[in-house]
Design an enzyme around this catalytic site. Structure first.
Site, PDB file in Angstrom:
ATOM      1  N   LYS A  40     -78.841  71.776 -40.531  1.00 27.65           N
ATOM      2  CA  LYS A  40     -79.685  71.004 -41.453  1.00 27.65           C
ATOM      3  C   LYS A  40     -80.949  70.437 -40.813  1.00 27.65           C
ATOM      4  O   LYS A  40     -81.487  69.426 -41.247  1.00 27.65           O
ATOM      5  CB  LYS A  40     -78.908  69.869 -42.150  1.00 27.65           C
ATOM      6  CG  LYS A  40     -77.563  70.230 -42.707  1.00 27.65           C
ATOM      7  CD  LYS A  40     -77.440  71.609 -43.262  1.00 27.65           C
ATOM      8  CE  LYS A  40     -78.256  71.917 -44.487  1.00 27.65           C
ATOM      9  NZ  LYS A  40     -78.199  73.359 -44.821  1.00 27.65           N
ATOM     10  N   GLY A  60     -83.685  72.533 -40.248  1.00 28.08           N
ATOM     11  CA  GLY A  60     -84.814  73.410 -40.531  1.00 28.08           C
ATOM     12  C   GLY A  60     -84.576  74.837 -40.054  1.00 28.08           C
ATOM     13  O   GLY A  60     -85.528  75.616 -39.904  1.00 28.08           O
ATOM     14  N   THR A  61     -83.325  75.187 -39.859  1.00 27.84           N
ATOM     15  CA  THR A  61     -82.959  76.518 -39.362  1.00 27.84           C
ATOM     16  C   THR A  61     -83.466  77.617 -40.298  1.00 27.84           C
ATOM     17  O   THR A  61     -84.010  78.635 -39.836  1.00 27.84           O
ATOM     18  CB  THR A  61     -81.415  76.631 -39.280  1.00 27.84           C
ATOM     19  OG1 THR A  61     -80.882  75.388 -38.848  1.00 27.84           O
ATOM     20  CG2 THR A  61     -80.986  77.755 -38.376  1.00 27.84           C
ATOM     21  N   HIS A 108     -76.020  77.492 -33.699  1.00 27.37           N
ATOM     22  CA  HIS A 108     -75.930  76.024 -33.679  1.00 27.37           C
ATOM     23  C   HIS A 108     -75.245  75.564 -32.388  1.00 27.37           C
ATOM     24  O   HIS A 108     -75.015  74.368 -32.202  1.00 27.37           O
ATOM     25  CB  HIS A 108     -75.112  75.516 -34.867  1.00 27.37           C
ATOM     26  CG  HIS A 108     -75.787  75.704 -36.199  1.00 27.37           C
ATOM     27  ND1 HIS A 108     -77.121  75.412 -36.405  1.00 27.37           N
ATOM     28  CD2 HIS A 108     -75.317  76.145 -37.399  1.00 27.37           C
ATOM     29  CE1 HIS A 108     -77.428  75.666 -37.675  1.00 27.37           C
ATOM     30  NE2 HIS A 108     -76.359  76.114 -38.287  1.00 27.37           N
ATOM     31  N   ARG A 157     -84.826  67.616 -35.984  1.00 30.34           N
ATOM     32  CA  ARG A 157     -85.349  66.868 -37.132  1.00 30.34           C
ATOM     33  C   ARG A 157     -84.864  65.436 -37.032  1.00 30.34           C
ATOM     34  O   ARG A 157     -83.812  65.196 -36.422  1.00 30.34           O
ATOM     35  CB  ARG A 157     -84.769  67.529 -38.384  1.00 30.34           C
ATOM     36  CG  ARG A 157     -85.210  66.970 -39.680  1.00 30.34           C
ATOM     37  CD  ARG A 157     -84.508  67.666 -40.837  1.00 30.34           C
ATOM     38  NE  ARG A 157     -85.158  67.336 -42.079  1.00 30.34           N
ATOM     39  CZ  ARG A 157     -84.700  67.680 -43.275  1.00 30.34           C
ATOM     40  NH1 ARG A 157     -83.589  68.382 -43.382  1.00 30.34           N
ATOM     41  NH2 ARG A 157     -85.354  67.334 -44.359  1.00 30.34           N
ATOM     42  N   LYS A 212     -84.741  69.602 -50.931  1.00 35.55           N
ATOM     43  CA  LYS A 212     -85.994  68.872 -51.198  1.00 35.55           C
ATOM     44  C   LYS A 212     -87.078  69.220 -50.185  1.00 35.55           C
ATOM     45  O   LYS A 212     -88.258  69.169 -50.491  1.00 35.55           O
ATOM     46  CB  LYS A 212     -85.734  67.362 -51.085  1.00 35.55           C
ATOM     47  CG  LYS A 212     -85.134  66.726 -52.304  1.00 35.55           C
ATOM     48  CD  LYS A 212     -85.225  65.212 -52.101  1.00 35.55           C
ATOM     49  CE  LYS A 212     -84.664  64.441 -53.240  1.00 35.55           C
ATOM     50  NZ  LYS A 212     -84.649  62.999 -52.910  1.00 35.55           N
ATOM     51  N   GLY A 213     -86.651  69.459 -48.944  1.00 35.46           N
ATOM     52  CA  GLY A 213     -87.620  69.802 -47.905  1.00 35.46           C
ATOM     53  C   GLY A 213     -88.605  68.681 -47.611  1.00 35.46           C
ATOM     54  O   GLY A 213     -89.786  68.936 -47.362  1.00 35.46           O
TER      55      GLY A 213
HETATM   56  P1  A3P Z   1     -83.204  68.890 -47.260  1.00 30.68           P
HETATM   57  O1  A3P Z   1     -81.735  68.949 -47.570  1.00 30.68           O
HETATM   58  O2  A3P Z   1     -83.616  67.574 -46.695  1.00 30.68           O
HETATM   59  O3  A3P Z   1     -84.052  69.300 -48.401  1.00 30.68           O
HETATM   60  P2  A3P Z   1     -81.106  74.177 -42.388  1.00 30.68           P
HETATM   61  O4  A3P Z   1     -81.994  75.313 -42.729  1.00 30.68           O
HETATM   62  O5  A3P Z   1     -81.037  73.876 -40.926  1.00 30.68           O
HETATM   63  O6  A3P Z   1     -79.794  74.315 -43.035  1.00 30.68           O
HETATM   64  O7  A3P Z   1     -81.821  72.886 -42.992  1.00 30.68           O
HETATM   65  C1  A3P Z   1     -81.933  72.739 -44.378  1.00 30.68           C
HETATM   66  C2  A3P Z   1     -83.032  71.736 -44.664  1.00 30.68           C
HETATM   67  O8  A3P Z   1     -84.309  72.371 -44.489  1.00 30.68           O
HETATM   68  C3  A3P Z   1     -82.970  71.276 -46.108  1.00 30.68           C
HETATM   69  O9  A3P Z   1     -83.487  69.952 -46.096  1.00 30.68           O
HETATM   70  C4  A3P Z   1     -83.917  72.254 -46.772  1.00 30.68           C
HETATM   71  O10 A3P Z   1     -84.405  71.835 -48.019  1.00 30.68           O
HETATM   72  C5  A3P Z   1     -85.017  72.358 -45.734  1.00 30.68           C
HETATM   73  N1  A3P Z   1     -85.794  73.603 -45.867  1.00 30.68           N
HETATM   74  C6  A3P Z   1     -85.332  74.841 -46.158  1.00 30.68           C
HETATM   75  N2  A3P Z   1     -86.340  75.712 -46.193  1.00 30.68           N
HETATM   76  C7  A3P Z   1     -87.468  75.025 -45.926  1.00 30.68           C
HETATM   77  C8  A3P Z   1     -88.846  75.391 -45.827  1.00 30.68           C
HETATM   78  N3  A3P Z   1     -89.242  76.623 -46.033  1.00 30.68           N
HETATM   79  N4  A3P Z   1     -89.719  74.424 -45.507  1.00 30.68           N
HETATM   80  C9  A3P Z   1     -89.327  73.147 -45.304  1.00 30.68           C
HETATM   81  N5  A3P Z   1     -88.040  72.740 -45.388  1.00 30.68           N
HETATM   82  C10 A3P Z   1     -87.111  73.669 -45.683  1.00 30.68           C
END
Ligand code: A3P
Length: 318
Positions: free
Chosen positions: A66, A68-69, A125, A147, A285-286
């Protein structure tokens, strides 16, 4: 990687030496080699540690869940393959980023996924000290993204609850209270945590060898994505040419991989990944500082103390 199973009796023996699992929102975590491994992935982790052979040109994307992967997967895939696919034919338009860039931990489970990218791009991870030796010892490059842990925590809370059919041992168990989850998080109990050890492991590796490990923060990418697309390309040894920049390729990749674009693609709006996780749950939400909508000032204060006590002295602070 050939599909083999890690010997069951060895897992059984190992589990005898570990403390019983701690449950994070119904999902069992075991403390193995100083980090909290989801029990369901322990065998895959051990398998990976034993059998995975990194190649010198591999690109490894590392993160706490979570952080930004998904974004980093989309960006790295588009940057590395920009001469293979035009933007309007990019596989990201029809495949979830997780289907294009596999997790190291899942390679054995899914057999050889048939990488569609050369060089191979693989995500993980797993903390730095626990990745297969060949990742640390080969010349492969690692891009780490982290993050603000509070945003990561809130993001994880939504994600694990939305996908409790995959992660929760007892599928009908009721939701964990926010304050219970937060309390564990502050103690470092979170999948692949403690987050401070995870971040410091890659941070120190970056300090030791910046050419091997690029250290990124989600918030910085949100602030100036074009700058970081160029940084990633340079780090991977494929900088954008003047011509490419003039053509606006950096901006096109930024737009293709943007939250709004990926979230609204048909492929990411519905359906499930092969492991049963909802495709849409990777795009919530990003935003930066969404934690403020969920956590009280007292919780934030408590967290700040924990974070400073663990990360002070490094540049990994929010
Ligand atoms: P939120 O739940 O705060 O919206 P991961 O990819 O490590 O699982 O992290 C997921 C988080 O990254 C989520 O955050 C998701 O919405 C956000 N995310 C996914 N794609 C994104 C993008 N292209 N740009 C910015 N944030 C993104």
């Amino acid at each position: 990687m050939e599909k083999k199973d890690y010997p069951k009796d060895e897992i059984h023996e190992l589990l005898q030496t570990l403390d019983p699992p701690t449950y994070y929102d119904g999902s069992p975590l075991v403390k193995y080699n100083d980090f909290w491994s989801p029990l369901q992935f322990l065998r895959r982790l051990l398998y990976t540690q034993r059998y995975f052979e990194a190649k010198d040109d591999d690109v490894i994307l590392a993160s706490v869940p979570k952080s930004g992967t998904t974004w980093l997967k989309a960006l790295s895939f588009s940057i590395v393959n920009r001469t293979v696919y035009t933007i309007d034919q990019n596989p990201l338009l029809t495949c979830n980023p997780h289907a294009l860039v596999p997790f190291l931990e899942h390679l054995q489970h899914e057999g050889n996924p048939g990488f569609i990218s050369t060089p191979r791009i693989i995500a993980t991870h797993i903390p730095f000290n626990n990745v297969p030796d060949s990742i640390r010892e080969s010349k492969c490059r690692i891009i780490y993204i982290c993050r603000n842990p509070l945003d990561q925590f809130i993001s994880g809370r939504h994600f694990y609850q939305e996908n409790n059919h995959v992660f929760r041992e007892n599928k009908v168990e009721k939701d964990f209270e926010l304050c219970e989850a937060f309390d564990l998080f502050c103690q470092g109990i979170y999948p692949y945590g403690p987050f401070w050890d995870h971040m410091l492991g890659y941070w120190n590796a970056h300090l030791k060898n910046p050419e091997k490990v690029l250290f990124l923060k989600y918030e910085d990418l949100k602030g100036d994505i074009a700058l970081y697309i160029k940084k990633i390309a340079e780090f991977l040894g494929c900088p954008f040419s003047v011509e490419e920049e003039k053509q606006g390729l950096v901006e096109e990749i930024a737009k293709l991989c943007s939250f709004e674009n990926l979230k609204n693609l048909e492929v990411n709006k519905s359906g499930y990944l092969s492991n049963g996780v909802k495709s849409s749950s990777f795009f919530r939400k990003g935003e930066v500082r969404d934690w403020g909508n969920y956590l009280s000032p007292a919780m934030a204060q408590r967290f700040q103390k924990v974070m400073y006590s663990k990360l002070e002295g490094s540049e990994v602070l929010w």
